[in-house]
Motif scaffolding. Structure first.
Motif, PDB file in Angstrom:
ATOM      1  N   ILE A 139      -2.216 -20.880  11.369  1.00 49.81           N
ATOM      2  CA  ILE A 139      -1.620 -22.379  10.940  1.00 49.81           C
ATOM      3  C   ILE A 139      -1.101 -22.863  12.083  1.00 49.81           C
ATOM      4  O   ILE A 139      -0.350 -22.238  12.623  1.00 49.81           O
ATOM      5  N   ASP A 140      -1.441 -24.131  12.163  1.00 51.25           N
ATOM      6  CA  ASP A 140      -0.688 -25.035  13.195  1.00 51.25           C
ATOM      7  C   ASP A 140       0.829 -25.247  12.733  1.00 51.25           C
ATOM      8  O   ASP A 140       1.134 -25.585  12.017  1.00 51.25           O
ATOM      9  N   VAL A 175      -0.032 -14.478   7.773  1.00 51.48           N
ATOM     10  CA  VAL A 175      -0.332 -15.848   8.131  1.00 51.48           C
ATOM     11  C   VAL A 175       0.586 -15.998   9.366  1.00 51.48           C
ATOM     12  O   VAL A 175       1.777 -15.917   9.333  1.00 51.48           O
ATOM     13  N   SER A 176      -0.080 -16.536  10.374  1.00 48.73           N
ATOM     14  CA  SER A 176       0.549 -16.812  11.541  1.00 48.73           C
ATOM     15  C   SER A 176       0.759 -18.367  12.117  1.00 48.73           C
ATOM     16  O   SER A 176      -0.064 -18.921  12.061  1.00 48.73           O
ATOM     17  N   LEU A 177       2.060 -18.552  12.469  1.00 43.77           N
ATOM     18  CA  LEU A 177       2.510 -19.974  12.883  1.00 43.77           C
ATOM     19  C   LEU A 177       2.126 -20.033  14.408  1.00 43.77           C
ATOM     20  O   LEU A 177       2.786 -19.135  14.999  1.00 43.77           O
ATOM     21  N   LYS A 178       1.461 -20.940  14.753  1.00 49.99           N
ATOM     22  CA  LYS A 178       1.130 -21.233  16.157  1.00 49.99           C
ATOM     23  C   LYS A 178       1.983 -22.267  16.652  1.00 49.99           C
ATOM     24  O   LYS A 178       1.715 -23.534  16.248  1.00 49.99           O
ATOM     25  N   VAL A 179       2.652 -22.135  17.900  1.00 49.75           N
ATOM     26  CA  VAL A 179       3.412 -23.193  18.423  1.00 49.75           C
ATOM     27  C   VAL A 179       3.555 -22.697  20.142  1.00 49.75           C
ATOM     28  O   VAL A 179       3.859 -21.461  20.175  1.00 49.75           O
ATOM     29  N   ASP A 226      -1.298 -23.878   1.139  1.00 48.80           N
ATOM     30  CA  ASP A 226      -2.736 -23.678   0.908  1.00 48.80           C
ATOM     31  C   ASP A 226      -3.079 -22.205   1.537  1.00 48.80           C
ATOM     32  O   ASP A 226      -4.045 -21.687   0.639  1.00 48.80           O
ATOM     33  N   ALA A 227      -2.592 -21.758   2.453  1.00 50.00           N
ATOM     34  CA  ALA A 227      -2.849 -20.244   2.960  1.00 50.00           C
ATOM     35  C   ALA A 227      -2.322 -19.309   1.849  1.00 50.00           C
ATOM     36  O   ALA A 227      -3.200 -18.483   1.323  1.00 50.00           O
ATOM     37  N   PHE A 228      -1.419 -19.517   1.216  1.00 46.64           N
ATOM     38  CA  PHE A 228      -0.517 -18.569   0.242  1.00 46.64           C
ATOM     39  C   PHE A 228      -1.614 -18.619  -1.007  1.00 46.64           C
ATOM     40  O   PHE A 228      -1.836 -17.809  -1.518  1.00 46.64           O
ATOM     41  N   GLU A 229      -2.285 -19.957  -1.225  1.00 47.29           N
ATOM     42  CA  GLU A 229      -2.829 -20.010  -2.482  1.00 47.29           C
ATOM     43  C   GLU A 229      -4.143 -19.339  -2.363  1.00 47.29           C
ATOM     44  O   GLU A 229      -4.576 -18.687  -3.420  1.00 47.29           O
ATOM     45  N   ARG A 230      -4.769 -19.309  -1.074  1.00 50.65           N
ATOM     46  CA  ARG A 230      -5.941 -18.911  -0.898  1.00 50.65           C
ATOM     47  C   ARG A 230      -5.708 -17.165  -1.065  1.00 50.65           C
ATOM     48  O   ARG A 230      -6.763 -16.606  -1.479  1.00 50.65           O
ATOM     49  N   LEU A 231      -4.458 -16.649  -0.592  1.00 47.15           N
ATOM     50  CA  LEU A 231      -4.439 -15.302  -0.852  1.00 47.15           C
ATOM     51  C   LEU A 231      -3.972 -14.838  -2.229  1.00 47.15           C
ATOM     52  O   LEU A 231      -3.730 -13.513  -2.374  1.00 47.15           O
ATOM     53  N   SER A 232      -3.689 -15.648  -2.994  1.00 53.08           N
ATOM     54  CA  SER A 232      -3.001 -15.360  -4.562  1.00 53.08           C
ATOM     55  C   SER A 232      -4.389 -14.946  -5.104  1.00 53.08           C
ATOM     56  O   SER A 232      -5.489 -14.990  -5.318  1.00 53.08           O
ATOM     57  N   ASP A 257       4.771 -30.913   6.425  1.00 58.66           N
ATOM     58  CA  ASP A 257       3.334 -30.888   6.745  1.00 58.66           C
ATOM     59  C   ASP A 257       2.994 -29.248   6.891  1.00 58.66           C
ATOM     60  O   ASP A 257       2.139 -28.728   6.397  1.00 58.66           O
ATOM     61  N   ILE A 258       3.860 -28.610   7.458  1.00 64.42           N
ATOM     62  CA  ILE A 258       3.589 -27.256   7.731  1.00 64.42           C
ATOM     63  C   ILE A 258       3.627 -26.398   6.501  1.00 64.42           C
ATOM     64  O   ILE A 258       3.010 -25.628   6.195  1.00 64.42           O
ATOM     65  N   PHE A 259       4.639 -27.027   5.881  1.00 64.79           N
ATOM     66  CA  PHE A 259       4.763 -26.332   4.398  1.00 64.79           C
ATOM     67  C   PHE A 259       3.631 -26.489   3.595  1.00 64.79           C
ATOM     68  O   PHE A 259       3.021 -25.538   2.924  1.00 64.79           O
ATOM     69  N   ALA A 260       2.886 -27.631   3.545  1.00 62.36           N
ATOM     70  CA  ALA A 260       1.672 -27.831   3.059  1.00 62.36           C
ATOM     71  C   ALA A 260       0.731 -27.000   3.394  1.00 62.36           C
ATOM     72  O   ALA A 260      -0.344 -26.450   2.542  1.00 62.36           O
ATOM     73  N   ARG A 261       0.479 -26.830   4.820  1.00 58.62           N
ATOM     74  CA  ARG A 261      -0.707 -25.885   5.414  1.00 58.62           C
ATOM     75  C   ARG A 261      -0.278 -24.404   4.963  1.00 58.62           C
ATOM     76  O   ARG A 261      -1.223 -23.808   4.398  1.00 58.62           O
TER      77      ARG A 261
END
Ligand code: ADP
Length: 207
Positions: free
Chosen positions: A186-187, A128-132, A201-207, A194-198
């Motif tokens: 992930i943005d 999961v990559s954070l884009k900044v 979600d990504a972690f849930e999808r991978l679980s 907000d970023i934690f919520a995004r």
């Protein structure tokens, strides 16, 4: 899930763990978010940067070797980094899984991680990559440098070098896992919540 059940039924010994690489440039918020995510998903957070800083603090041989590279914003050589990561992982193989923060940072480290996982019958759930964008990264790191005491945060030239090293040596790691269908982006702009919520979600999808 289905694959794991099939493996279980047909006797292949893969352990069900959630093993996620939290990826992104210096200053993208990996450390902050990893400490929230590890609590929410009950995972072990392994930050290679923190492991090195611990070794430096304790004035160990490994710490002394790593320090000059870190102070210049260069990567610590793989021969030091990979063994350190492996030792730390081996202490927690009975956990629900790992958040890897700052590792792998080279293709060679990705290949080493594959081998470590294979030998232990575990697998990567995803990256999961954070884009900044770059100016935001530099501002965040200079701001952090006012209180972090980190020499690599104190100087804009060193910060820019860390970002350059990220582009040159680390960003190919994203493609390595993307080819396997395991990467997502992930943005990384917005509030910590907000970023934690995004990310959650990504972690849930991978679980
Ligand atoms: P950041 O991601 O903000 O740069 P880290 O704490 O993750 O901060 O890393 C700090 C420094 O530690 C890096 O610039 C590098 O010198 C060293 N380091 C951390 N992880 C690795 C790694 N996997 N391989 C090589 N060097 C690393």
């Amino acid at each position: 899930m289905v694959k794991w059940l099939l493996d279980l039924i047909f006797g292949k010994k893969t352990k069900k763990m959630l093993n996620i690489i939290l990826f992104g440039p210096p200053g993208s918020g990996k450390g902050t978010q990893a400490s929230l995510l590890k609590d929410k998903f009950n995972l072990i957070h392994i930050s290679t940067g923190d492991l090195f800083r611990y070794e430096i603090g304790n004035k160990t041989t490994l710490g002394r070797e790593a320090k000059s590279f870190m102070d210049n914003g260069e990567l610590v050589p793989d021969r030091i980094t990979i063994g350190m990561l492996q030792n730390k992982m081996d202490k927690h193989l009975d956990s629900n899984g790992f958040i890897l923060d700052g590792f792998p940072r080279t293709i060679n480290q990705s290949e080493a991680l594959d081998k470590i996982f294979q030998e232990r019958s575990i697998s990567i759930s995803g990256l999961v990559s954070l884009k900044v964008e770059e100016n935001e990264l530099v501002n965040r790191l200079l701001e952090r440098g006012k209180t972090s005491g980190r020499t690599d945060d104190a100087d804009e030239e060193i910060i820019r070098n860390r970002i350059k090293v990220y582009h040159d040596q680390t960003s190919p790691v994203y493609n390595y896992y993307d080819k396997l269908g395991l990467s997502c982006t992930i943005d990384g702009l917005g509030s910590i919540d907000d970023i934690f919520a995004r990310l959650s979600d990504a972690f849930e999808r991978l679980s």
